[in-house]
Motif scaffolding. Sequence first.
Motif: not given
Length: 728
Positions: A254-276
């Motif tokens: 078992l591994t913390p979810a942070e290891n595989l999902l933590g970077d998705l917060a940055r990805m979400t912000r990047d997508i939002a910026r691209e979409q204005g």
Amino acid sequence: MPELRAQLLAAFEVEHRDHVEAVRRALTHPAEADLREIFRRVHSLKGAARAVDLAAIEDLAHRLEERLAEVMEAGAGLSAQMVDLIHVGLDAIEAQAAAGRQGQPPPAPTAAIQALAGRAAAPEEAPAAPASAPVPAEAGPPGEKAPEYVRVDAELGLRLSEAMHQLSADLLAEEALVEVVQRLQRDGRTLERLWGEVRMRGAGREGPHVQAFEAGLRSLTRELSALAQRHARASWAVGQSAAALRSQVDEVALTPAENLLGDLARMTRDIAREQGVEVEVRFEGLEVRAERRVLQALRDPIIHLLRNAISHGAEPADVRERAGKPSRLQVGLRARARGGRLEVRVFDDGPGPDLAKIEAAAVARHLMPPRRRGDPPRAADEILALAFEPGVSVTASVDRISGRGMGLSAVNQTLLALGGSVRLTHRDPVGAEVILSAPLSAARQTLVILRAGDALFALPSFGVRSLLRLSGADLEIVEGVPSARIQTDGSDIVTPVLPLRALLDDLPLAPPDPAAAIPAALLVRGDRRLLVAVDAVEDVRELTVQSLQDSRAYPGLSAGAALLDDDQPVLVLSAEALVERWLRNARRLSASALGLAPPQASESHSARTILVADDSITTRTLEKSILEAQGYRVVLAVDGVDALNTLRSGGVVIDAVVADIEMPRMDGFSLLQAIKADAGLAELPVILMTSRDDPQDVRRGLDLGAEAYITKQKFDQRELLATISRVL
């Protein structure tokens, strides 16, 4: 950060190979290829590339997605030119990934982009490509994944080693008992020989052979007693050590979810910026631990849902201000472990699911019939469940974020393959929320073993709220559905009851003996509850659940298979998928399950069937007893809506309707109008009943097509029976 980036790229390396190899294998037999599965793979590859900032691969995957969408919409299948074009796109993606892996500048994918920019239907626009695109050498044999490496804490490794040594010691102690058993076998043979000599010699009780035999027998008894005690202690110790070892192994697996999902917060912000879109991202609970392969499987669905949250949740600033919402769109992810399950909620505070548009899209794809005038609104959860069907989309335009209606379908398929489930719901107080549920471990699960007919089935224990024993006499028809009143969560509720076989095979069942006990499992999906009736509850066991390669075994309902101690296979069903199937097919399935009604509802086929619609339980009961005493079969409805649903379900042939006028939701006049306006029901005799002796009501009912009109103040059972006899 460089270390995290390296971990993410390593995860993408495994993931992209899996997707590319799966597509290439499918293309070896284009006529048999599943276009939806190829599309899902390319869609997932695009999302994975976006998450690790590999823009070139994302763009290539997006263009491939465009071409595949055109083929699916045309319904033409994969042509040779299209197969070559897909290989060109995959080659370019592999070239980009290989360059990154080797630390070299990636080649410009100009040729592939130009090729993918043309329409797939025009063969002359597709560039020449090898007849069979080679799979990169480093990919290995088809289906073989690249090795994956994880880091283990030194202290955890030490505890794991200690647990392994302790188990080894306990197993050695267990092996020592083998010598004792062998000695007892020798002693037993000696006693057998002595007893033979005693019988041959006919020696007396005090003879030396008898004394030796008795002494040996006492010694053997003591040895057996000591052996039993030692074996009990050894078995207990082995069990404890095995449990400790399994706990330590789980810590590694078992591994913390942070290891595989933590970077998705940055990805979400990047997508939002691209979409204005101005966005506030909140991730919570990522310290929860789950199997790495489970988290890896959930990553693509979560990426898609986060993109959807931005696409569908964005609103103009003035709209948000009028609604009293913060100026920024709130997008979030919340994870937690619950009952051996990993629950991930992806949410936003946008406008929420548009039920009308989802229903319209589902009707357009023939997933449900259009509502007729006068029909009641469909239940929200019934409509929301259809959002996961292929092609159901509420977006008018197609872009990189959403629009084809395939993403949620891919999310659903991924969760089903994982033995999980997904549910879309309105978020309180505003917005949308998608709830993903998957096992913390994809292997060991606690299962409830059930028997239905001659077959065994299993349900994961987390999906079963409780096990009950009902009586056939306790079942009643409520809104056209066999139901039972039960106590759950401190409330007294009426819950539909459906045989498991009716859900799986749509089989009408014979009515049970009213005095017989009916074992049932209470399943819950959101706010909906369903009692699944079975023949027996056999056991509750922790077993290894393996994925099924043969999707023909109840597709969409099976979550895998497990082996019992006698090597008997048992199919593991998804509890949430069973409830969802009930929600989608309630009318048809309830009709097939009417065999659960009390026996008088299935006596002779020659008996006429009367549908009684009245919101008064006293009146319904009175009329039911009068009619059944005369040999009629009776089906009850609590109001006009319930009566109309029963008539249109086709589950039972109705010969006449007796309906009260004053009922909630749909009164008797509206029910009469709906019946006479339906070509399939127009000839059905309808008798109206009312507590008011108003000539205008009488005239209105007769004008609408009622065959008779009975006033309750003058009610006489002979009049009711005579009227029914006359209209029939």
